[in-house]
Design a protein around this motif. Structure first.
Motif, PDB file in Angstrom:
ATOM      1  N   TRP A   1       0.828  -1.214   0.000  1.00 35.96           N
ATOM      2  CA  TRP A   1       0.000   0.000   0.000  1.00 35.96           C
ATOM      3  C   TRP A   1       0.863   1.266   0.000  1.00 35.96           C
ATOM      4  O   TRP A   1       0.444   2.302  -0.517  1.00 35.96           O
ATOM      5  CB  TRP A   1      -0.944  -0.016   1.202  1.00 35.96           C
ATOM      6  CG  TRP A   1      -2.060  -0.998   1.012  1.00 35.96           C
ATOM      7  CD1 TRP A   1      -2.228  -2.212   1.606  1.00 35.96           C
ATOM      8  CD2 TRP A   1      -3.163  -0.858   0.113  1.00 35.96           C
ATOM      9  NE1 TRP A   1      -3.344  -2.829   1.137  1.00 35.96           N
ATOM     10  CE2 TRP A   1      -3.947  -2.018   0.233  1.00 35.96           C
ATOM     11  CE3 TRP A   1      -3.569   0.142  -0.776  1.00 35.96           C
ATOM     12  CZ2 TRP A   1      -5.101  -2.221  -0.508  1.00 35.96           C
ATOM     13  CZ3 TRP A   1      -4.730  -0.050  -1.518  1.00 35.96           C
ATOM     14  CH2 TRP A   1      -5.485  -1.223  -1.376  1.00 35.96           C
ATOM     15  N   ARG A   2       2.078   1.187   0.549  1.00 35.89           N
ATOM     16  CA  ARG A   2       2.995   2.339   0.443  1.00 35.89           C
ATOM     17  C   ARG A   2       3.367   2.567  -1.021  1.00 35.89           C
ATOM     18  O   ARG A   2       3.372   3.713  -1.495  1.00 35.89           O
ATOM     19  CB  ARG A   2       4.253   2.084   1.282  1.00 35.89           C
ATOM     20  CG  ARG A   2       5.333   3.150   1.123  1.00 35.89           C
ATOM     21  CD  ARG A   2       6.462   2.954   2.137  1.00 35.89           C
ATOM     22  NE  ARG A   2       7.645   3.722   1.794  1.00 35.89           N
ATOM     23  CZ  ARG A   2       7.784   5.027   2.002  1.00 35.89           C
ATOM     24  NH1 ARG A   2       6.791   5.712   2.549  1.00 35.89           N
ATOM     25  NH2 ARG A   2       8.898   5.650   1.666  1.00 35.89           N
ATOM     26  N   ALA A   3       3.655   1.476  -1.735  1.00 41.63           N
ATOM     27  CA  ALA A   3       3.967   1.609  -3.162  1.00 41.63           C
ATOM     28  C   ALA A   3       2.784   2.202  -3.918  1.00 41.63           C
ATOM     29  O   ALA A   3       2.956   3.065  -4.793  1.00 41.63           O
ATOM     30  CB  ALA A   3       4.342   0.244  -3.751  1.00 41.63           C
ATOM     31  N   TYR A   4       1.586   1.747  -3.593  1.00 44.25           N
ATOM     32  CA  TYR A   4       0.385   2.251  -4.271  1.00 44.25           C
ATOM     33  C   TYR A   4       0.212   3.751  -4.004  1.00 44.25           C
ATOM     34  O   TYR A   4      -0.100   4.541  -4.909  1.00 44.25           O
ATOM     35  CB  TYR A   4      -0.851   1.487  -3.793  1.00 44.25           C
ATOM     36  CG  TYR A   4      -1.962   1.397  -4.819  1.00 44.25           C
ATOM     37  CD1 TYR A   4      -2.192   2.410  -5.740  1.00 44.25           C
ATOM     38  CD2 TYR A   4      -2.797   0.288  -4.867  1.00 44.25           C
ATOM     39  CE1 TYR A   4      -3.194   2.329  -6.674  1.00 44.25           C
ATOM     40  CE2 TYR A   4      -3.805   0.192  -5.809  1.00 44.25           C
ATOM     41  CZ  TYR A   4      -4.010   1.218  -6.707  1.00 44.25           C
ATOM     42  OH  TYR A   4      -5.008   1.132  -7.629  1.00 44.25           O
ATOM     43  N   ALA A   5       0.426   4.164  -2.747  1.00 45.54           N
ATOM     44  CA  ALA A   5       0.287   5.585  -2.407  1.00 45.54           C
ATOM     45  C   ALA A   5       1.330   6.426  -3.146  1.00 45.54           C
ATOM     46  O   ALA A   5       1.026   7.518  -3.641  1.00 45.54           O
ATOM     47  CB  ALA A   5       0.428   5.772  -0.894  1.00 45.54           C
ATOM     48  N   LEU A   6       2.564   5.925  -3.235  1.00 45.80           N
ATOM     49  CA  LEU A   6       3.606   6.654  -3.972  1.00 45.80           C
ATOM     50  C   LEU A   6       3.242   6.774  -5.446  1.00 45.80           C
ATOM     51  O   LEU A   6       3.454   7.818  -6.074  1.00 45.80           O
ATOM     52  CB  LEU A   6       4.943   5.930  -3.819  1.00 45.80           C
ATOM     53  CG  LEU A   6       5.563   5.975  -2.411  1.00 45.80           C
ATOM     54  CD1 LEU A   6       6.715   4.990  -2.304  1.00 45.80           C
ATOM     55  CD2 LEU A   6       6.035   7.385  -2.079  1.00 45.80           C
ATOM     56  N   TYR A   7       2.692   5.713  -6.012  1.00 45.84           N
ATOM     57  CA  TYR A   7       2.249   5.761  -7.411  1.00 45.84           C
ATOM     58  C   TYR A   7       1.149   6.800  -7.604  1.00 45.84           C
ATOM     59  O   TYR A   7       1.145   7.545  -8.594  1.00 45.84           O
ATOM     60  CB  TYR A   7       1.769   4.374  -7.828  1.00 45.84           C
ATOM     61  CG  TYR A   7       1.027   4.334  -9.141  1.00 45.84           C
ATOM     62  CD1 TYR A   7       1.571   4.891 -10.302  1.00 45.84           C
ATOM     63  CD2 TYR A   7      -0.221   3.732  -9.239  1.00 45.84           C
ATOM     64  CE1 TYR A   7       0.893   4.851 -11.506  1.00 45.84           C
ATOM     65  CE2 TYR A   7      -0.905   3.690 -10.433  1.00 45.84           C
ATOM     66  CZ  TYR A   7      -0.341   4.250 -11.567  1.00 45.84           C
ATOM     67  OH  TYR A   7      -1.023   4.213 -12.749  1.00 45.84           O
ATOM     68  N   LYS A   8       0.229   6.866  -6.644  1.00 44.90           N
ATOM     69  CA  LYS A   8      -0.844   7.862  -6.730  1.00 44.90           C
ATOM     70  C   LYS A   8      -0.294   9.283  -6.716  1.00 44.90           C
ATOM     71  O   LYS A   8      -0.919  10.200  -7.261  1.00 44.90           O
ATOM     72  CB  LYS A   8      -1.827   7.670  -5.568  1.00 44.90           C
ATOM     73  CG  LYS A   8      -2.722   6.461  -5.685  1.00 44.90           C
ATOM     74  CD  LYS A   8      -3.787   6.664  -6.749  1.00 44.90           C
ATOM     75  CE  LYS A   8      -4.831   5.580  -6.713  1.00 44.90           C
ATOM     76  NZ  LYS A   8      -5.864   5.784  -7.761  1.00 44.90           N
ATOM     77  N   MET A   9       0.889   9.471  -6.112  1.00 45.44           N
ATOM     78  CA  MET A   9       1.521  10.796  -6.080  1.00 45.44           C
ATOM     79  C   MET A   9       2.465  10.993  -7.267  1.00 45.44           C
ATOM     80  O   MET A   9       3.262  11.920  -7.280  1.00 45.44           O
ATOM     81  CB  MET A   9       2.293  10.964  -4.772  1.00 45.44           C
ATOM     82  CG  MET A   9       1.425  11.054  -3.538  1.00 45.44           C
ATOM     83  SD  MET A   9       2.375  11.483  -2.053  1.00 45.44           S
ATOM     84  CE  MET A   9       3.249   9.959  -1.752  1.00 45.44           C
ATOM     85  N   SER A  10       2.391  10.075  -8.269  1.00 48.07           N
ATOM     86  CA  SER A  10       3.228  10.139  -9.481  1.00 48.07           C
ATOM     87  C   SER A  10       4.708   9.930  -9.173  1.00 48.07           C
ATOM     88  O   SER A  10       5.564  10.340  -9.943  1.00 48.07           O
ATOM     89  CB  SER A  10       3.024  11.477 -10.220  1.00 48.07           C
ATOM     90  OG  SER A  10       1.672  11.636 -10.597  1.00 48.07           O
ATOM     91  N   ARG A  11       5.032   9.279  -8.065  1.00 45.05           N
ATOM     92  CA  ARG A  11       6.416   8.955  -7.726  1.00 45.05           C
ATOM     93  C   ARG A  11       6.692   7.504  -8.114  1.00 45.05           C
ATOM     94  O   ARG A  11       6.853   6.628  -7.274  1.00 45.05           O
ATOM     95  CB  ARG A  11       6.654   9.204  -6.239  1.00 45.05           C
ATOM     96  CG  ARG A  11       6.591  10.682  -5.869  1.00 45.05           C
ATOM     97  CD  ARG A  11       6.505  10.907  -4.370  1.00 45.05           C
ATOM     98  NE  ARG A  11       7.614  10.308  -3.642  1.00 45.05           N
ATOM     99  CZ  ARG A  11       7.706  10.333  -2.308  1.00 45.05           C
ATOM    100  NH1 ARG A  11       6.767  10.954  -1.605  1.00 45.05           N
ATOM    101  NH2 ARG A  11       8.718   9.755  -1.707  1.00 45.05           N
ATOM    102  N   ARG A  12       6.700   7.243  -9.418  1.00 46.00           N
ATOM    103  CA  ARG A  12       6.737   5.875  -9.917  1.00 46.00           C
ATOM    104  C   ARG A  12       8.036   5.162  -9.553  1.00 46.00           C
ATOM    105  O   ARG A  12       8.025   3.990  -9.171  1.00 46.00           O
ATOM    106  CB  ARG A  12       6.530   5.853 -11.433  1.00 46.00           C
ATOM    107  CG  ARG A  12       6.330   4.442 -11.970  1.00 46.00           C
ATOM    108  CD  ARG A  12       5.855   4.441 -13.391  1.00 46.00           C
ATOM    109  NE  ARG A  12       6.912   4.820 -14.320  1.00 46.00           N
ATOM    110  CZ  ARG A  12       6.769   4.798 -15.641  1.00 46.00           C
ATOM    111  NH1 ARG A  12       5.611   4.440 -16.168  1.00 46.00           N
ATOM    112  NH2 ARG A  12       7.753   5.150 -16.449  1.00 46.00           N
ATOM    113  N   SER A  13       9.165   5.858  -9.655  1.00 41.03           N
ATOM    114  CA  SER A  13      10.430   5.196  -9.344  1.00 41.03           C
ATOM    115  C   SER A  13      10.489   4.790  -7.874  1.00 41.03           C
ATOM    116  O   SER A  13      10.996   3.717  -7.531  1.00 41.03           O
ATOM    117  CB  SER A  13      11.607   6.108  -9.689  1.00 41.03           C
ATOM    118  OG  SER A  13      11.543   7.315  -8.937  1.00 41.03           O
TER     119      SER A  13
END
Length: 454
Positions: free
Chosen positions: A95-107
């Protein structure tokens, strides 16, 4: 729902043990988190139980932030849970990865996914994380995320002076701004609603009108959703349609879903003039299990954001045949990508197999092959190997190799490596085997090293 059930449900809501959405239909895919993942059987020290409770509370707080769109806060909290280890750590990393993706922080999201795969290779969240990676890649069929360099160790920061403890809130007020008296009112009104709704209704509406905290107003909407009194139904409907107390519309729509009011939700959807209202209704469809509403929106909605959400809802509800029919006659070409995501959610390996063998679009064929790997199961290996034998081009075979890697099928990859004559493909297979936590993969890599010694 009888009075005892409503009273118990409301008591749990007031105590913060469950969220309103948890009183409805379970919808899978992480939409509702279990409340007892850390519960034991009476063994263990009090300190262990306290640590487990703290981790669960922090995890639940992070999920609440994520569901409210507070992705930065959610990523921070999930990171703390993951750092502390324990049974919650794999889910927290996902879920941390998902939240980062939602913030456009893909890397950053991909770095967290690698951490999840490295530290918890057997967790069920690894498969969900691979699905998230596929979503992040989108249409870029050749995207290969670079491995980031290891960051240098930061110097130890100087000791900061301890900040003074913040003052405790007054005893009569909790940290959400609600007073204990407000909570008691809702609990009392719940009972009165069952026994004398004519007297309870004006009092409930007064709580909605006044300066009562949001937590209590949401509980009032929940009470309204659990009764068949026509005045309660009318008031909840007005709020859900935005005719009264506009700031509460989203919560009223959610409670219509909890109450299973499918017809009312469909009417609100047809009358909605904003994308936000339509999306709120679709979220309520998930709670109510309204496949019919999802299908109508997926077929007829002109707004692509809403249509995508409807297709996802069909996947959550397991509407495999509806998704297959939509794939044959999509409203727009991009719908097919979303339908493939829906097949992943619905676990429809057979649909992926058919599309992988017949689809002419290479991007869609790649996504279908990946879907077979993500869904896994005993049917995945023969389906993937049949595709590998049928298609001779490099790209399709590469997709099959990646899908076997996603499904952690080291044995099948080893067999392909032994017979593959194409240098590029054999190198690709060995690259995948080298990062797998798999006995067959390790044994094969060792055999290569031993052969070089001879």
């Amino acid at each position: 729902m009888n009075a005892r059930h409503i009273a118990m449900t409301t008591t749990l809501l007031l105590a913060g043990v469950i969220a309103p959405a948890q009183t409805g239909v379970g919808i899978g895919l992480g939409f509702v988190q279990g409340a007892g993942a850390g519960a034991g059987k009476g063994a263990g020290s009090g300190a262990g139980r306290s640590a487990g409770s703290a981790a669960t509370a922090q995890y639940d707080e992070a999920m609440a932030a994520f569901n409210d769109g507070q992705y930065e806060r959610a990523a921070e909290l999930f990171g703390k849970v993951a750092h502390n280890g324990g049974t919650r750590a794999p889910g927290a990393l996902y879920w941390r990865a998902y939240a980062l993706y939602k913030m456009s922080r893909r890397s950053d999201a991909e770095r967290v996914i690698r951490e999840l795969r490295r530290n918890y290779p057997k967790s069920r969240y690894v498969k969900d994380a691979e699905a998230l990676k596929i979503e992040m890649r989108g249409n870029d069929a050749d995207y290969e995320p670079p491995e980031p360099p290891e960051p240098p160790e930061a110097p130890e920061p100087p000791e900061a002076p301890e900040a003074p403890e913040p003052p405790e809130p007054p005893e009569s007020m909790d940290r959400s701004g609600c007073s204990g008296n407000d909570d008691l009112k809702v609990l009392a009104l719940n009972q009165v609603m069952e026994r004398d709704s004519a007297r309870a209704m004006p009092l409930l509406e007064k709580l909605l009108q006044g300066s009562t905290c949001l937590k209590v107003k949401r509980q009032v909407l929940f009470v309204l959703s659990q009764t068949d009194d026509p005045r309660a139904t009318e008031l909840l409907g007005k709020v859900a349609r935005g005719q009264s107390y506009g700031s509460l519309q989203r919560y009223a729509i959610e409670n219509l879903g909890i109450g299973g009011r499918k017809a009312e939700l469909e009417k609100i959807y047809r009358e909605a003039t904003t994308t936000e209202t339509k999306l709120a209704v679709l979220n309520a469809y998930i709670i109510a299990g309204n496949t019919k509403g999802f299908l109508e929106a997926a077929r007829n909605e002109s707004d692509p954001r809403v249509r995508k959400k409807a297709i996802e809802g069909l996947g959550v509800n397991g509407a495999r045949q509806d998704l297959r029919d939509l794939y044959k006659n999509p409203k727009s070409p991009e719908d097919r990508r979303w339908i493939l995501d829906g097949f992943i959610i619905a676990g429809d390996t057979e649909a992926f197999n058919e599309i992988a063998r017949t689809e002419q679009d290479p991007v869609l064929r790649k996504k279908a092959i990946e879907g077979i790997g993500i869904n896994g199961g005993r049917k995945a290996e023969p389906a993937l190997l049949a595709i590998y034998d049928t298609f001779k081009d490099y790209d399709t075979r590469r997709y099959v190799i990646e899908a076997l890697f996603i499904s952690n099928n080291g044995r099948a990859l080893v067999e392909l490596a032994k017979k593959e004559t194409d240098t590029r493909l054999r190198r690709k297979i060995i690259e995948q085997l080298s990062v797998m936590n798999n006995k067959e993969a390790t044994d094969y890599l060792i055999s290569i090293l031993e052969k070089d010694k001879e």
